[in-house]
Design an enzyme around this catalytic site. Structure first.
Site: not given
Ligand code: BV8
Length: 251
Positions: A63, A100, A116, A195, A220, A222
Site C-alpha cells: 500500500y 482508493v 472500498h 470497472t 468501459n 471492454e
Molecule cells: C463483502 C481492496 C461481505 C482495496 C477491493 C456477493 C455479495 C457480497 C460479497 C460477495 C459476493 N460474492 C463474492 C463476494 C465476496 C467479494 C467479491 O466480490 N469477490 C469477487 C472477486 C467475486 N466481496 C467482498 O469481499 C466485499 N465484502 O461483501 O463482505 C461478504 C464477504 C464474503 C462473502 C460474502 C459477503 C469487499 C469488496 C472490496 C474488496 N476490496 N480492493 C484495494 O486494494 O484497492 S476490490 C478491488 O476490486 C478494488 O477495490 C477495485 O476497486 C475492485 C474492482 O475492480 P475494478 O475497479 O473494476 O478494476 P478492474 O481492474 O477489475 O477493472 C478495470 C476495468 O477498467 C476493466 O474492465 C478495464 O477494461 C477497464 N478499463 C481499463 N482502462 C480503461 C478502462 N475503462 C475505461 N477507460 C479506460 N481507460
C-alpha cells in the site's frame, strides 16, 4: 467512436460508479488488466485480513508503493467531466467509487463515497480511534497504534481499505440507498465507468438503480462481467467518452 450525448431532463438524478479503469489514463494500474496489480500481488496476500495478519509488513509495502504512485499521478479528463456533472447537478449527483487513489477528490468532486476506502487514510486494526489522513510510506514493518500502546495493548495500524471478506461501511450503503430512493420515480441515470463488474456488492449497484427505474449506462474499455445488466454500453476510454457524453450545451 462517436458518442451520442446523454439527454438529461431538468430534474434528472445521476448516480455514477467508477472503478480502476477511470484512473488508468492517469497512469494508475488497474487490478485485472494485463500487468495489473493482482498479477504481481496475489489478492490473498495483500488485500485480505488474513494476509495482513500473516505479513503486515508486506501489506504495508504494497500500500505504501500505491500511495507513492497515486501521489505522483494527476486526474484525467474523465475525472474532470465528473466534476462538471456534479457542478451542474448538485444534490442530484452522487459518485460512488471503488477506487482508493483519491483522484476524484483531488479533481474536485465532493459528493463522493469511497466504498472500498482510501489509500490516504490509516486506522487501527483493533481500537476505534478515528481513521486519519496519512500519506506516509511504511517500508520497515507495520506501525503500532500509540493509543493501544498507551493502554498496554499491542495493535497495528492498517490501511483504511475494505479488503476482501470485509463488510463495506454501512453508512456508505445507507447513503447510496437514500440517494436511490430520492431518485425513484424521477428521471434517473446510472452510469458505471472503468470497472470490470467483478466485485460485489459494488457490481450489484446497477441492479439496485435499475430496480428504481434508472436508465443504465456502462462506459468501459471492454465488456464488463455484468455488461448484460446495462441498457447502454459505450466501449472505449473513459477519458474520451465521459467528457463527450453530457456536453455543456447538451443541458
Ligand atoms: C463483502 C481492496 C461481505 C482495496 C477491493 C456477493 C455479495 C457480497 C460479497 C460477495 C459476493 N460474492 C463474492 C463476494 C465476496 C467479494 C467479491 O466480490 N469477490 C469477487 C472477486 C467475486 N466481496 C467482498 O469481499 C466485499 N465484502 O461483501 O463482505 C461478504 C464477504 C464474503 C462473502 C460474502 C459477503 C469487499 C469488496 C472490496 C474488496 N476490496 N480492493 C484495494 O486494494 O484497492 S476490490 C478491488 O476490486 C478494488 O477495490 C477495485 O476497486 C475492485 C474492482 O475492480 P475494478 O475497479 O473494476 O478494476 P478492474 O481492474 O477489475 O477493472 C478495470 C476495468 O477498467 C476493466 O474492465 C478495464 O477494461 C477497464 N478499463 C481499463 N482502462 C480503461 C478502462 N475503462 C475505461 N477507460 C479506460 N481507460
Amino acid at each position: 467512436m462517436s458518442v451520442a450525448p446523454l439527454r438529461l431532463a431538468a430534474d434528472a438524478h445521476v448516480l455514477v460508479l467508477t472503478g480502476a479503469g477511470v484512473s488508468a489514463e492517469s497512469g494508475i494500474p488497474t487490478f485485472r488488466d494485463a500487468g495489473g496489480l493482482w498479477e504481481s500481488h496475489p489478492v490473498e496476500q495483500v488485500a485480505t485480513p488474513q494476509g495482513f495478519q500473516r505479513d503486515p509488513g508486506l501489506v504495508w509495502r504494497f500500500y505504501s508503493a500505491r500511495r507513492r504512485a497515486a501521489l505522483a499521478c494527476v486526474p484525467n479528463a474523465g475525472h474532470a467531466a465528473l466534476v462538471d456533472w456534479e457542478r451542474r447537478l448538485g444534490e442530484r449527483f452522487l459518485l460512488v467509487t471503488q477506487n482508493v487513489d483519491g483522484l476524484h477528490l483531488r479533481a474536485g468532486n465532493t459528493r463522493v463515497i469511497e466504498i472500498h476506502g482510501s489509500l490516504f487514510r490509516t486506522r487501527c486494526a483493533r481500537c476505534d480511534r478515528p481513521s486519519e489522513h496519512d500519506e506516509r510510506a511504511y517500508e520497515d514493518g507495520a506501525p503500532a497504534c500509540e493509543r493501544c500502546a498507551a493502554q498496554g495493548r499491542r495493535a497495528l495500524l492498517r490501511p483504511d481499505i475494505v479488503w476482501f471478506g470485509e463488510l463495506l461501511d454501512a453508512r456508505h450503503l445507507s447513503a447510496i440507498d437514500t440517494f436511490v430512493a430520492a431518485a425513484r420515480g424521477k428521471p434517473f441515470v446510472f452510469l458505471a465507468a472503468g470497472t470490470s463488474g467483478a466485485v460485489y456488492p459494488a457490481a450489484g449497484l446497477v441492479d439496485l438503480a435499475s430496480d428504481a427505474g434508472a436508465e443504465t449506462w456502462l462506459v468501459n474499455a471492454e465488456p464488463a462481467e455484468n455488461v448484460g445488466r446495462f441498457a447502454h454500453f459505450l466501449q472505449g476510454p473513459s477519458g474520451t467518452i465521459l467528457p463527450a457524453l453530457w456536453p455543456v450545451d447538451g443541458r
